[in-house]
Enzyme design. Structure first.
Site, PDB file in Angstrom:
ATOM      1  N   LYS A  15       0.601  -1.236   0.121  1.00 58.90           N
ATOM      2  CA  LYS A  15       0.276   0.036  -0.168  1.00 58.90           C
ATOM      3  C   LYS A  15       0.754   1.364   0.121  1.00 58.90           C
ATOM      4  O   LYS A  15       0.665   2.284  -0.869  1.00 58.90           O
ATOM      5  CB  LYS A  15      -0.436   0.135   1.059  1.00 58.90           C
ATOM      6  CG  LYS A  15      -1.282  -1.127   0.993  1.00 58.90           C
ATOM      7  CD  LYS A  15      -2.381  -1.133   2.590  1.00 58.90           C
ATOM      8  CE  LYS A  15      -2.578  -0.686   3.256  1.00 58.90           C
ATOM      9  NZ  LYS A  15      -1.576  -2.506   4.182  1.00 58.90           N
ATOM     10  N   ARG A  87      -9.319   0.597   8.700  1.00 61.41           N
ATOM     11  CA  ARG A  87      -9.293  -0.286   9.310  1.00 61.41           C
ATOM     12  C   ARG A  87      -9.726  -1.369  10.158  1.00 61.41           C
ATOM     13  O   ARG A  87     -10.052  -2.081   9.911  1.00 61.41           O
ATOM     14  CB  ARG A  87      -7.845  -0.470   9.936  1.00 61.41           C
ATOM     15  CG  ARG A  87      -6.521  -0.630   9.662  1.00 61.41           C
ATOM     16  CD  ARG A  87      -5.011  -0.353  10.660  1.00 61.41           C
ATOM     17  NE  ARG A  87      -4.604  -0.718  10.100  1.00 61.41           N
ATOM     18  CZ  ARG A  87      -3.394  -0.567   9.985  1.00 61.41           C
ATOM     19  NH1 ARG A  87      -3.159   0.488   8.979  1.00 61.41           N
ATOM     20  NH2 ARG A  87      -2.083  -1.077   9.529  1.00 61.41           N
ATOM     21  N   ARG A 121      11.617  -6.146   5.254  1.00 60.56           N
ATOM     22  CA  ARG A 121      11.394  -5.312   4.585  1.00 60.56           C
ATOM     23  C   ARG A 121      12.213  -3.989   5.860  1.00 60.56           C
ATOM     24  O   ARG A 121      12.682  -3.995   6.121  1.00 60.56           O
ATOM     25  CB  ARG A 121      10.044  -4.620   4.878  1.00 60.56           C
ATOM     26  CG  ARG A 121       9.563  -2.811   4.864  1.00 60.56           C
ATOM     27  CD  ARG A 121       8.275  -3.500   5.077  1.00 60.56           C
ATOM     28  NE  ARG A 121       7.328  -2.790   5.852  1.00 60.56           N
ATOM     29  CZ  ARG A 121       6.721  -2.670   6.384  1.00 60.56           C
ATOM     30  NH1 ARG A 121       5.422  -2.400   4.604  1.00 60.56           N
ATOM     31  NH2 ARG A 121       5.308  -2.424   7.233  1.00 60.56           N
ATOM     32  N   ARG A 154      11.673  -1.480  10.440  1.00 64.07           N
ATOM     33  CA  ARG A 154      10.541  -0.728  11.650  1.00 64.07           C
ATOM     34  C   ARG A 154      10.389  -1.745  12.801  1.00 64.07           C
ATOM     35  O   ARG A 154      10.494  -2.572  13.053  1.00 64.07           O
ATOM     36  CB  ARG A 154       8.688  -0.692  11.106  1.00 64.07           C
ATOM     37  CG  ARG A 154       9.151   0.964  10.407  1.00 64.07           C
ATOM     38  CD  ARG A 154       7.770   0.806   9.429  1.00 64.07           C
ATOM     39  NE  ARG A 154       6.318  -0.321   9.809  1.00 64.07           N
ATOM     40  CZ  ARG A 154       5.183  -0.228   9.383  1.00 64.07           C
ATOM     41  NH1 ARG A 154       4.738   0.148   8.890  1.00 64.07           N
ATOM     42  NH2 ARG A 154       3.988  -0.514  10.239  1.00 64.07           N
ATOM     43  N   ARG A 165       0.213  -8.769  14.271  1.00 67.16           N
ATOM     44  CA  ARG A 165      -0.450  -7.853  12.733  1.00 67.16           C
ATOM     45  C   ARG A 165      -1.851  -8.482  11.915  1.00 67.16           C
ATOM     46  O   ARG A 165      -2.254  -8.022  11.132  1.00 67.16           O
ATOM     47  CB  ARG A 165       0.524  -6.532  11.794  1.00 67.16           C
ATOM     48  CG  ARG A 165       0.879  -5.568  12.923  1.00 67.16           C
ATOM     49  CD  ARG A 165       2.523  -5.170  12.504  1.00 67.16           C
ATOM     50  NE  ARG A 165       2.319  -4.319  11.802  1.00 67.16           N
ATOM     51  CZ  ARG A 165       4.032  -4.439  10.490  1.00 67.16           C
ATOM     52  NH1 ARG A 165       4.291  -5.063  10.939  1.00 67.16           N
ATOM     53  NH2 ARG A 165       3.656  -3.362   9.514  1.00 67.16           N
TER      54      ARG A 165
HETATM   55  P1  AMP Z   1       1.541   0.913   9.272  1.00 66.60           P
HETATM   56  O1  AMP Z   1       1.904   1.931   9.083  1.00 66.60           O
HETATM   57  O2  AMP Z   1      -0.019   1.122   7.857  1.00 66.60           O
HETATM   58  O3  AMP Z   1       1.542  -0.672   8.853  1.00 66.60           O
HETATM   59  O4  AMP Z   1       1.015   1.155  10.459  1.00 66.60           O
HETATM   60  C1  AMP Z   1       1.220   0.414  12.546  1.00 66.60           C
HETATM   61  C2  AMP Z   1       0.638   1.211  13.414  1.00 66.60           C
HETATM   62  O5  AMP Z   1      -0.009   2.131  13.173  1.00 66.60           O
HETATM   63  C3  AMP Z   1      -0.498  -0.377  12.818  1.00 66.60           C
HETATM   64  O6  AMP Z   1      -0.071  -1.733  13.307  1.00 66.60           O
HETATM   65  C4  AMP Z   1      -1.537  -0.025  13.951  1.00 66.60           C
HETATM   66  O7  AMP Z   1      -0.733  -0.352  15.175  1.00 66.60           O
HETATM   67  C5  AMP Z   1      -1.815   1.701  13.732  1.00 66.60           C
HETATM   68  N1  AMP Z   1      -2.428   2.006  12.690  1.00 66.60           N
HETATM   69  C6  AMP Z   1      -2.403   2.506  11.823  1.00 66.60           C
HETATM   70  N2  AMP Z   1      -3.914   3.129  10.916  1.00 66.60           N
HETATM   71  C7  AMP Z   1      -4.103   2.197  12.124  1.00 66.60           C
HETATM   72  C8  AMP Z   1      -5.579   2.684  11.967  1.00 66.60           C
HETATM   73  N3  AMP Z   1      -6.381   2.884  10.689  1.00 66.60           N
HETATM   74  N4  AMP Z   1      -6.280   2.437  13.230  1.00 66.60           N
HETATM   75  C9  AMP Z   1      -5.658   1.764  14.084  1.00 66.60           C
HETATM   76  N5  AMP Z   1      -4.338   1.418  14.107  1.00 66.60           N
HETATM   77  C10 AMP Z   1      -3.993   1.762  12.709  1.00 66.60           C
END
Ligand code: AMP
Length: 209
Positions: A15, A87, A121, A154, A165
């Site tokens: 994404k 999400r 990654r 990360r 996740r």
């Molecule tokens: P990402 O970079 O999109 O993988 O997001 C990293 C982390 O941020 C996720 O594992 C969640 O803990 C939090 N997070 C990101 N976007 C959301 C969302 N829309 N709702 C809830 N938690 C989020």
């Protein structure tokens, strides 16, 4: 062209990479809730301090926090690419009260592929460029190909967090496939292709309308 776009899919589906390319092609606003949250954490804001424990475990940050954070950013934007939001169905319902959505691009990837991708990654600390140490164009010197910044792993790209996740994705986020499917705005793309091939398919959808 449909200008209000959601990228949906499991962590590691691509994404972030697709969003960056789409921004270059379309000039639309890129909103990544993960990037926004990591920025809050880095700046040690109250929101960031509260979100951090959820993120470190790979759990979702509570809906009300996320919705408040994104509401002002979407504002009256003419168009946007949402990456990592919504999400949950509650987030999708809140989004529907803020604005309408033209396209949801669902990038599909299965559990084994997600784990393989995320364990290898790396992300640039300076410009956010995303790469994979197993890919052909991987940097071998730990520096970003784009800006020379430091590539890092990360905190939540560790195997046990990745597995959680993915489980959280299946439980909380995958129901959005049916939610947007029913609205007739969902298109599925196979995420297990080259990122370039995925981009071609996404562009075919968003430029057709
Ligand atoms: P990402 O970079 O999109 O993988 O997001 C990293 C982390 O941020 C996720 O594992 C969640 O803990 C939090 N997070 C990101 N976007 C959301 C969302 N829309 N709702 C809830 N938690 C989020």
């Amino acid at each position: 062209m449909g200008r209000r776009i959601i990228l949906l899919g499991p962590p590691g589906a691509g994404k972030g990479t697709q969003a960056k390319w789409l921004v270059e092609k379309t000039g639309l606003l890129h909103l990544s809730t993960g990037d926004l949250l990591r920025d809050e954490v880095a700046r040690r804001t109250e929101l960031g301090m509260n979100a951090r424990a959820f993120m470190d475990r790979g759990d979702l940050v509570p809906d009300d926090v996320i919705i408040e954070m994104i509401r002002g950013k979407i504002g009256d934007a003419e168009g946007f690419i949402l990456d990592g939001f919504p999400r949950t169905v509650a987030q999708a319902e809140a989004l529907a009260r803020i604005t309408h959505v033209d396209h949801v691009l669902y990038i599909a990837l299965d559990r084994e592929q997600v784990i393989a991708r995320l364990t290898s990654r790396r992300v640039c600390r300076d410009c956010g460029w995303i790469t994979n140490i197993l890919s052909n164009d991987a940097a071998t010197d730990g520096a970003c190909r784009d800006c020379g910044g430091e590539l890092y792993q990360r905190d939540d790209d560790r195997r046990e967090v990745i597995e959680n996740r993915f489980d959280v994705y299946i439980g909380a986020t995958a129901p959005l496939i049916a939610y947007y499917g029913k609205l007739g705005i969902l298109s599925e793309v196979d995420g297990n292709q080259s990122p370039e091939a995925v981009l071609v398919q996404i562009l075919a959808v968003v430029e057709a309308a």
